[in-house]
Design an enzyme around this catalytic site. Structure first.
Site, short mmCIF file in Angstrom:
data_model
loop_
_atom_site.label_atom_id
_atom_site.label_comp_id
_atom_site.label_asym_id
_atom_site.label_seq_id
_atom_site.Cartn_x
_atom_site.Cartn_y
_atom_site.Cartn_z
CG HIS A 180 -5.16 -4.20 5.46
ND1 HIS A 180 -6.01 -3.10 4.71
CD2 HIS A 180 -4.06 -3.79 5.42
CE1 HIS A 180 -5.13 -2.17 4.40
NE2 HIS A 180 -4.03 -2.40 4.99
CD GLU B 229 -2.98 0.78 2.13
OE1 GLU B 229 -2.94 -0.08 2.96
OE2 GLU B 229 -4.19 1.41 2.01
CG ASP C 223 -0.97 -1.54 7.24
OD1 ASP C 223 -0.01 -0.79 7.87
OD2 ASP C 223 -1.31 -1.21 6.21
CG ASP D 186 0.17 3.66 4.07
OD1 ASP D 186 0.15 2.65 3.35
OD2 ASP D 186 -0.47 3.25 5.37
CE1 TYR E 214 -3.95 1.39 10.73
CE2 TYR E 214 -4.29 -1.01 11.04
CZ TYR E 214 -3.83 -0.04 10.41
OH TYR E 214 -2.98 -0.17 9.12
#
Lengths: 397, 52
Positions: free
Chosen positions: A146, A80, A165, A82, A193
């Site tokens: 995820h 991802e 994550d 980020d 979260y």
């Protein structure tokens, strides 16, 4: 001790994003961090990177320990953006021929993000190990926790789990480790979260925790890609995940509503008071005052969820559609539901809300309560009855 | 032969189509897929699938 030191030879070279308040639709009142880790051994490894605008900062953080050009390989635990936004520039800087280790799905995703053949992508699978000299790193694929590409890396000798994550929190307050923040504050961030990112994959979380337990992996420290790292008590967050993934309904109700001329709000207030009168915790959330990511955090462990909406142009209020769409995707389970709302002439809202409740697989605890224009005392009585009915069902959970 | 849907990502295995990426020819029933077959979209195992 310097908060960037995880242990001898392993450093958090990630960055803190103090300013972000909206992380793709998730409210981040205290910003977030993009943790990235540098392993300085006979071989030098960079694990994950940061969001693109922070590329220079990441490079500077690495330079505090080594010349970035000396990095021998990169591990991508999660593709991802980020965590990979800075990757193209980092690779350009350190040399694009250097290997990037990732899962099979990670390779696919990195190619989709940055182009085929651009990087020297080498796939690893669960159980594979590499040596950096004195340290051994092993990989554990955590598909759909995820994203399809997600994986953990475990530093064997130091007993550190780099969990991508998982176990993360969007938090960029003063603490870098779990011993620098109160347990309650840490768990609040971690729960939010979980509710916003991991909730739909709860079944897989349950399996993963069992697998990790079966592997008898000794864990001294957990380093997630966001928020604080756990060195005082990594079991605390593992046990919290164990509880959250069960999705056991608690004796708590959440009333989610919007209002046009205060009628639906007044109904909500009566329902809330009636539930509270039975000593059942109840949270009242106006969809135009509360952020969807905070609403879902309250919803994830509640036993009952009530939706209130006026009828607007034969439909429900748009802000209700927002949270309902979000909820449908995150799939919180094991709840009872009910709907209420005021209307002027046609009154479709309650029926629409009931359909949502049933679609989400919740037991409809009541056919729903419709009030034309402004509720009177007899309508308030019905609201109280609905609240008491919900409270009774929760008491008997 | 029944179609099966991945409860994690929503992909549907259609036996008529098979799964080219996973090396499964058209005509293979879900029940006959190898145990280590994974969802071509999200990578989870067979146990996460439900009959449509």
């Amino acid at each position: 001790m310097d908060n960037t030191i995880v242990c001898k030879g392993i450093y958090n070279v990630g960055v803190r994003d103090f300013e972000i308040r909206d992380f793709h639709g998730y409210s981040t009142y205290q910003g977030t961090t993009y943790n990235a880790f540098l392993i300085v051994d006979e071989k030098i490894v960079l694990m994950d990177t940061v969001k693109k605008p922070f590329t220079e900062k990441l490079l500077n953080n690495i330079k505090k320990f080594v010349d970035p050009k000396k990095i021998d390989m990169v591990i991508s635990n999660h593709t991802e953006m980020d965590h990979t936004g800075a990757l193209p520039h980092i690779m350009h800087y350190i040399g694009e021929e250097k290997p990037i280790l990732c899962s099979k799905a990670g390779k696919k995703n990195l190619e989709a993000h940055f182009g085929k053949g651009k990087f020297n992508l080498q796939t690893v699978s669960s159980g594979e190990e590499i040596s950096t000299g004195t340290k051994t790193l092993s990989f554990l694929e955590t598909r759909m926790l995820h994203w399809p590409d997600s994986m953990f890396t475990y530093a064997k000798e130091d007993k550190i789990l780099f969990s991508s994550d998982a176990f993360g929190q969007h938090y960029s307050g003063p603490a870098a480790f779990d011993d620098q923040i109160s347990e309650e504050e840490m768990l609040n961030h971690a729960k939010k979260y979980y509710a916003n990112i991991l909730l739909p994959f709860s079944g897989l979380v349950k399996k993963l925790i069992k697998d990790v337990e079966d592997m008898k992996l000794e864990i001294n420290t957990i380093c997630p890609d966001h928020g604080v790292m756990f060195r005082k008590d990594p079991l605390k967050i593992i046990n919290a995940y164990k509880e959250w993934c069960e999705q056991k309904p608690s004796k708590k109700a959440v009333v989610i509503y919007d209002s046009m001329w205060e009628s639906t709000r007044k109904m909500a207030d009566e329902i809330v008071d009636a539930i509270a009168s039975k000593n059942i915790p109840v949270v009242s959330m106006n969809t135009r005052k509360c952020h969807r990511s905070d609403i879902i955090t309250e919803v994830c462990d509640c036993g009952a969820v009530l939706f209130g909406s006026p009828t607007l142009n034969n439909n429900i209020f748009p802000a209700l559609s927002d949270i309902l769409t979000y909820m449908k995707g995150l799939k919180p389970k094991n709840k009872i539901g009910a709907a209420f709302g005021s209307y002027g002439w046609s009154g479709e809202a309650v029926g629409i809300l009931n359909s949502y409740i049933e679609e989400m697989g919740y037991e409809l605890a009541d056919p729903g309560l419709k009030v034309q224009y402004v509720p009177d005392e007899s309508d308030f009585e019905k609201c109280r009855e609905l609240g008491l009915k919900i409270a009774e069902k929760l008491e008997n959970l | 032969m029944d179609k099966y849907t991945c409860t994690v990502c929503g992909y549907t295995y259609d036996p008529k189509q098979g799964d080219a990426e996973g090396g499964i020819e058209p005509g293979v029933a879900f029940e006959d897929l190898p145990d280590d077959w994974v969802c071509p979209v999200c990578g989870v195992g067979k146990e996460e699938f439900e009959k449509e």
